[in-house]
Design a protein around this motif. Sequence first.
Motif, PDB file in Angstrom:
ATOM      1  N   VAL A 244      81.710 -36.687  56.608  1.00 12.95           N
ATOM      2  CA  VAL A 244      80.596 -36.451  55.842  1.00 12.95           C
ATOM      3  C   VAL A 244      79.405 -37.041  56.168  1.00 12.95           C
ATOM      4  CG1 VAL A 244      79.833 -36.699  53.398  1.00 12.95           C
ATOM      5  CG2 VAL A 244      82.106 -35.983  53.974  1.00 12.95           C
ATOM      6  N   CYS A 245      78.339 -36.545  56.232  1.00 12.58           N
ATOM      7  CA  CYS A 245      76.957 -37.279  56.788  1.00 12.58           C
ATOM      8  C   CYS A 245      75.888 -36.461  56.626  1.00 12.58           C
ATOM      9  CB  CYS A 245      77.295 -37.915  58.346  1.00 12.58           C
ATOM     10  SG  CYS A 245      77.071 -36.294  59.363  1.00 12.58           S
ATOM     11  N   GLY A 246      74.761 -37.269  56.450  1.00  9.48           N
ATOM     12  CA  GLY A 246      73.389 -36.262  56.596  1.00  9.48           C
ATOM     13  C   GLY A 246      72.965 -36.313  58.041  1.00  9.48           C
ATOM     14  N   VAL A 247      72.375 -35.278  58.610  1.00  3.90           N
ATOM     15  CA  VAL A 247      71.653 -35.098  60.044  1.00  3.90           C
ATOM     16  C   VAL A 247      70.138 -34.801  59.595  1.00  3.90           C
ATOM     17  CG1 VAL A 247      71.795 -34.265  62.147  1.00  3.90           C
ATOM     18  CG2 VAL A 247      73.929 -34.688  60.905  1.00  3.90           C
ATOM     19  N   ASP A 248      69.204 -35.662  60.011  1.00  2.61           N
ATOM     20  CA  ASP A 248      68.131 -35.466  59.797  1.00  2.61           C
ATOM     21  C   ASP A 248      67.358 -34.985  61.208  1.00  2.61           C
ATOM     22  OD1 ASP A 248      68.299 -36.477  57.343  1.00  2.61           O
ATOM     23  OD2 ASP A 248      67.627 -38.491  57.851  1.00  2.61           O
ATOM     24  N   LEU A 249      66.765 -33.788  61.298  1.00  2.00           N
ATOM     25  CA  LEU A 249      66.074 -32.977  62.199  1.00  2.00           C
ATOM     26  C   LEU A 249      64.796 -32.989  62.127  1.00  2.00           C
ATOM     27  CD1 LEU A 249      68.546 -30.026  62.292  1.00  2.00           C
ATOM     28  CD2 LEU A 249      68.790 -32.099  63.661  1.00  2.00           C
ATOM     29  N   LEU A 250      63.918 -32.882  63.228  1.00  2.00           N
ATOM     30  CA  LEU A 250      62.648 -32.541  63.380  1.00  2.00           C
ATOM     31  C   LEU A 250      62.533 -31.240  64.042  1.00  2.00           C
ATOM     32  CD1 LEU A 250      61.020 -36.100  64.189  1.00  2.00           C
ATOM     33  CD2 LEU A 250      61.126 -34.995  61.921  1.00  2.00           C
ATOM     34  N   ARG A 251      61.587 -30.417  63.538  1.00  2.00           N
ATOM     35  CA  ARG A 251      61.204 -29.125  64.232  1.00  2.00           C
ATOM     36  C   ARG A 251      60.057 -29.351  65.293  1.00  2.00           C
ATOM     37  NH1 ARG A 251      61.857 -25.393  58.756  1.00  2.00           N
ATOM     38  NH2 ARG A 251      64.112 -24.899  59.354  1.00  2.00           N
ATOM     39  N   THR A 252      60.328 -29.174  66.517  1.00  2.00           N
ATOM     40  CA  THR A 252      59.316 -29.515  67.723  1.00  2.00           C
ATOM     41  C   THR A 252      59.029 -28.198  68.272  1.00  2.00           C
ATOM     42  OG1 THR A 252      60.929 -30.019  69.345  1.00  2.00           O
ATOM     43  CG2 THR A 252      60.392 -31.548  67.828  1.00  2.00           C
ATOM     44  N   ASN A 253      58.181 -28.349  69.211  1.00  2.00           N
ATOM     45  CA  ASN A 253      57.893 -27.226  70.125  1.00  2.00           C
ATOM     46  C   ASN A 253      58.925 -26.947  71.064  1.00  2.00           C
ATOM     47  OD1 ASN A 253      55.274 -26.992  68.532  1.00  2.00           O
ATOM     48  ND2 ASN A 253      54.197 -28.191  70.344  1.00  2.00           N
ATOM     49  N   HIS A 254      59.575 -27.713  71.235  1.00  2.00           N
ATOM     50  CA  HIS A 254      60.771 -27.286  72.279  1.00  2.00           C
ATOM     51  C   HIS A 254      62.342 -27.344  71.674  1.00  2.00           C
ATOM     52  CE1 HIS A 254      59.859 -31.797  72.311  1.00  2.00           C
ATOM     53  NE2 HIS A 254      61.362 -31.780  72.533  1.00  2.00           N
ATOM     54  N   GLY A 255      62.250 -27.033  70.119  1.00  2.00           N
ATOM     55  CA  GLY A 255      63.316 -27.060  69.414  1.00  2.00           C
ATOM     56  C   GLY A 255      63.796 -28.251  68.664  1.00  2.00           C
ATOM     57  N   PRO A 256      64.952 -28.227  67.965  1.00  2.00           N
ATOM     58  CA  PRO A 256      65.227 -29.291  66.825  1.00  2.00           C
ATOM     59  C   PRO A 256      65.604 -30.467  67.608  1.00  2.00           C
ATOM     60  CG  PRO A 256      67.169 -27.640  66.939  1.00  2.00           C
ATOM     61  CD  PRO A 256      65.896 -26.989  67.893  1.00  2.00           C
ATOM     62  N   VAL A 257      65.119 -31.813  67.312  1.00  2.00           N
ATOM     63  CA  VAL A 257      65.542 -33.121  67.725  1.00  2.00           C
ATOM     64  C   VAL A 257      65.899 -33.835  66.867  1.00  2.00           C
ATOM     65  CG1 VAL A 257      63.747 -32.919  69.318  1.00  2.00           C
ATOM     66  CG2 VAL A 257      63.445 -33.997  67.387  1.00  2.00           C
ATOM     67  N   VAL A 258      67.224 -34.554  66.919  1.00  2.00           N
ATOM     68  CA  VAL A 258      67.735 -35.323  65.779  1.00  2.00           C
ATOM     69  C   VAL A 258      66.862 -36.916  65.734  1.00  2.00           C
ATOM     70  CG1 VAL A 258      69.658 -36.663  65.212  1.00  2.00           C
ATOM     71  CG2 VAL A 258      70.061 -34.334  66.529  1.00  2.00           C
ATOM     72  N   MET A 259      66.667 -37.111  64.385  1.00  2.00           N
ATOM     73  CA  MET A 259      65.903 -38.105  64.225  1.00  2.00           C
ATOM     74  C   MET A 259      67.074 -39.399  63.622  1.00  2.00           C
ATOM     75  SD  MET A 259      62.579 -38.863  61.511  1.00  2.00           S
ATOM     76  CE  MET A 259      63.718 -38.001  60.050  1.00  2.00           C
ATOM     77  N   GLU A 260      68.062 -39.071  62.975  1.00  2.00           N
ATOM     78  CA  GLU A 260      68.998 -39.987  62.340  1.00  2.00           C
ATOM     79  C   GLU A 260      70.444 -39.087  61.963  1.00  2.00           C
ATOM     80  OE1 GLU A 260      69.307 -43.822  59.530  1.00  2.00           O
ATOM     81  OE2 GLU A 260      67.373 -42.447  59.410  1.00  2.00           O
TER      82      GLU A 260
END
Length: 301
Positions: A244-260
């Motif tokens: 169980v966890c929360g995955v924080d993503l950023l939407r970028t011009n080259h696809g999703p990146v993981v922030m935390e």
Amino acid sequence: MKILMMARNPNLYSHKRLVEAAQARGHAIDVIDTLQVYMNISTNKSYIKYKGQILEGYDAVIPRIGASITMYGLAVLRQLEAMGVWPLNESVAIGRSRDKLRAIQLLARKGISMPITAFAHSTKYTDDMIAMVGGAPIVIKLLEGTQGLGVVLGETHIAARSVIEAFREVNANILVQEYIKEAGATDIRCLIVGGKVVAAMKRTGPSGDFRSNLHRGGIGTKDKISPEERSVAVRSAKLMGLNVCGVDLLRTNHGPVVMEVNSSPGIEGIEKTTGIDVANKIIQFIEENANSHFNNRIIRG
């Protein structure tokens, strides 16, 4: 089933909802203040006590360990694991995710996209570090920070260098990351339970703040994630070893990146935003995976 929850504040929304969900499904659940636990560690018979009483007979434990008590919380959880109590998230996995630098290194090694990150001890190479992540503006993070605290935006090269030098002056360990301009003050929170995204929302920070954390005044809205975003979130949780966890993503011009990757995600914002009963899904997952302990207890009866 008898469930133990490690949580300093039983009145938090997330903790009250987990208790409600467990009781609604017919389980007994006790909430204990992690810092009030003490333990006997011995070869023959180790045990844990809480406010003078021995804790025993539990089938599963829900570790809700705050970032400020990670070391002690993990010690208690390891002892429960050694006593045969099934953990919702294992101590090793929580420790792995709480070490932000280690988590980034593990995810990068497995090909998970993340913001370009720099790390150093000496301030002698500060200018080079800033250049390594693409130059100002940059994001400067305390390794021990949580819920958006200890995260600073260095908008210019001079400002970024001043913040880095100030943090290092007080012996704070920091990461320096590229600023994803196109993401702005918005990210995607994916809530993972048992290797599946059970809920997702978009979080947008308040005006003038690049941080999107709901605790910092951000606003959550419903959002449909893409198959790629879903895959990245699930892979990240699996690499951390978290059920169980929360995955924080950023939407970028080259696809999703993981922030935390957050091992103790709050569920208030995502339940209220999406209308999904996340607490019930977590308890259901515990039932499905801790049942061997429960069944053994019935047999011993």
